[in-house]
Design a protein around this motif. Structure first.
Motif, short mmCIF file in Angstrom:
data_model
loop_
_atom_site.label_atom_id
_atom_site.label_comp_id
_atom_site.label_asym_id
_atom_site.label_seq_id
_atom_site.Cartn_x
_atom_site.Cartn_y
_atom_site.Cartn_z
N LEU A 40 0.84 -1.20 0.00
CA LEU A 40 0.00 0.00 0.00
C LEU A 40 0.87 1.25 0.00
N PRO A 41 0.41 2.35 -0.65
CA PRO A 41 1.17 3.61 -0.56
C PRO A 41 1.29 4.04 0.90
N THR A 42 2.51 4.33 1.31
CA THR A 42 2.77 4.62 2.73
C THR A 42 3.62 5.88 2.87
N PRO A 43 3.25 6.80 3.77
CA PRO A 43 4.05 8.02 3.97
C PRO A 43 5.47 7.67 4.43
N ARG A 44 6.41 8.55 4.12
CA ARG A 44 7.78 8.37 4.61
C ARG A 44 8.22 9.66 5.30
N TRP A 189 8.64 3.72 16.54
CA TRP A 189 8.12 2.35 16.35
C TRP A 189 6.61 2.28 16.57
N LEU A 190 6.09 3.11 17.46
CA LEU A 190 4.66 3.08 17.74
C LEU A 190 3.83 3.30 16.48
N TYR A 191 4.36 4.03 15.51
CA TYR A 191 3.65 4.29 14.25
C TYR A 191 4.21 3.48 13.08
N ASN A 192 5.27 2.73 13.34
CA ASN A 192 5.92 1.96 12.28
C ASN A 192 5.70 0.46 12.43
N ARG A 193 5.13 0.04 13.58
CA ARG A 193 4.92 -1.39 13.77
C ARG A 193 3.85 -1.87 12.78
N PRO A 194 3.90 -3.14 12.37
CA PRO A 194 2.97 -3.63 11.35
C PRO A 194 1.51 -3.52 11.77
N ALA A 196 2.53 -0.67 9.12
CA ALA A 196 3.13 0.64 9.34
C ALA A 196 2.23 1.77 8.85
N ARG A 197 2.11 2.81 9.69
CA ARG A 197 1.39 4.01 9.28
C ARG A 197 2.32 5.01 8.61
N ILE A 198 3.62 4.86 8.83
CA ILE A 198 4.61 5.73 8.21
C ILE A 198 5.96 5.02 8.22
N PHE A 199 6.78 5.30 7.20
CA PHE A 199 8.13 4.76 7.14
C PHE A 199 9.13 5.77 7.69
N MET A 200 10.30 5.28 8.05
CA MET A 200 11.32 6.14 8.64
C MET A 200 11.87 7.13 7.64
#
Length: 338
Positions: A40-44, A189-194, A196-200
């Motif tokens: 899925l398209p994911t923010p970075r 990690w709270l927003y990146n755990r599977p 993911a809502r956003i990438f690093m």
């Protein structure tokens, strides 16, 4: 120490949440593709929170707790972090060629390394080695940032481990800095755990690589024998990135081009979820790296042999597991085709 860690965690979490909205407004979305492991398209760019948290909390730790760190060293680390984060943030907005990006990264490492060596009895011959090691740390962590939670999880583990090593040799400021980095990674990690809502993004992955290198280098400066347990802590990422790069180089492929040939990518390609793939690395860290690092710390005569043994085992594990994943992925593709 705990207070500064909480500051880093809160800043990283709030900034990551804000970065989600910002990335959507600016169109900073990683699209699924053949060379990517998400669907899925994911923010970075969420790693900006780790940077902000560490920029606020780390100077506070170094200046408020005992340690042999001059204001110049602390300032140079902050400046290096700003440079690496800035070039990564630029790259997240508008992709750069690899050479300008690498040049800024090496400049940042050089500035920090000069401040680290100044005023010590260490030979300046260490400078080019530190610059090369720092540059590799920045880029290997960038290479390994490809599935949900993996890099943030690794950042927490290694930074906590380095903090514990520093505490064991009575270096409270350095220990506090390790816990701050871990807290920043946890906040992200709270927003990146599977899932993911956003990438690093490059702003975060390069910065985490710089920070972990800086902690190891500072630990080495005060107690050279700590280098071996510190290297053991990062064995999962170092082995995967190094062997993948070597394999691509020997096959005549462009090592810097995007690809899906790291072990963690093969784990996903063979049908495992991001969470399960990340769990493989966590299992290695907890069952192999952590106990070996403890042995290396408690038995200095065994430190180098333990480090060699861990990396040998990591290499063998990489080869065997990748072969199994390739076979499993081939069977999976053949089943889908039929």
């Amino acid at each position: 120490m705990l207070g500064w860690s909480l500051v880093a965690l809160v800043i990283a979490a709030l900034a990551a949440r804000g970065a989600i909205a910002y990335a959507h407004r600016r169109g900073m979305l990683d699209q699924p593709g053949q060379r990517r492991s998400h669907t899925l398209p994911t923010p970075r760019g969420g790693g900006i929170g780790i940077v902000l948290g560490c920029l606020v909390a780390m100077p506070g730790v170094f200046l408020s707790l005992p340690g042999p760190w001059s204001a110049w060293t602390v300032a140079s680390l902050a400046l290096a972090l700003l440079l690496v984060a800035a070039i990564g943030w630029w790259d997240d907005h508008r992709p750069l060629r690899q050479w300008p990006r690498l040049g800024v990264q090496l400049l940042a490492i050089a500035l920090f390394s000069v401040s680290l060596l100044a005023g010590t009895s260490l030979a300046w011959a260490w400078l080019p080695l530190l610059v090369l090691a720092g540059g590799w740390s920045i880029n290997l962590h960038n290479f390994m940032d490809g599935i949900d939670a993996l890099l943030a999880q690794q950042g927490v583990f290694v930074a906590v481990g380095l903090g514990c090593l520093a505490a064991s040799i009575a270096q409270p400021a350095l220990a506090g800095a390790g816990f701050v980095v871990a807290a920043g990674c946890l906040g992200f990690w709270l927003y990146n755990r599977p899932p993911a809502r956003i990438f690093m993004g490059d702003v975060g992955s390069g910065s985490v690589g710089l920070l972990l290198f800086a902690l190891v280098a500072m630990l080495w400066r005060v107690e050279p024998g700590m280098l071996w347990p510190a290297l053991i802590l990062g064995s999962a990422f170092v082995a995967d990135a190094s062997l993948t790069l070597l394999n691509r180089f020997l096959r005549g492929r462009r090592w810097y081009a995007p690809h899906r040939e790291h072990l963690y990518q093969w784990l996903v390609r063979s049908g495992r979820t991001h969470a399960r793939a990340a769990a493989w690395y966590l299992a290695w860290n907890l069952l192999v790296a952590a106990p070996a690092a403890v042995v290396a710390r408690q038995l200095p005569a065994m430190a180098l042999p333990a480090c060699v043994a861990v990396y040998t085992a990591a290499g063998a594990t990489w080869i065997v597991t990748k072969r199994r994943c390739v076979r499993r992925a081939s069977l999976k593709d053949r089943h889908v085709a039929t």
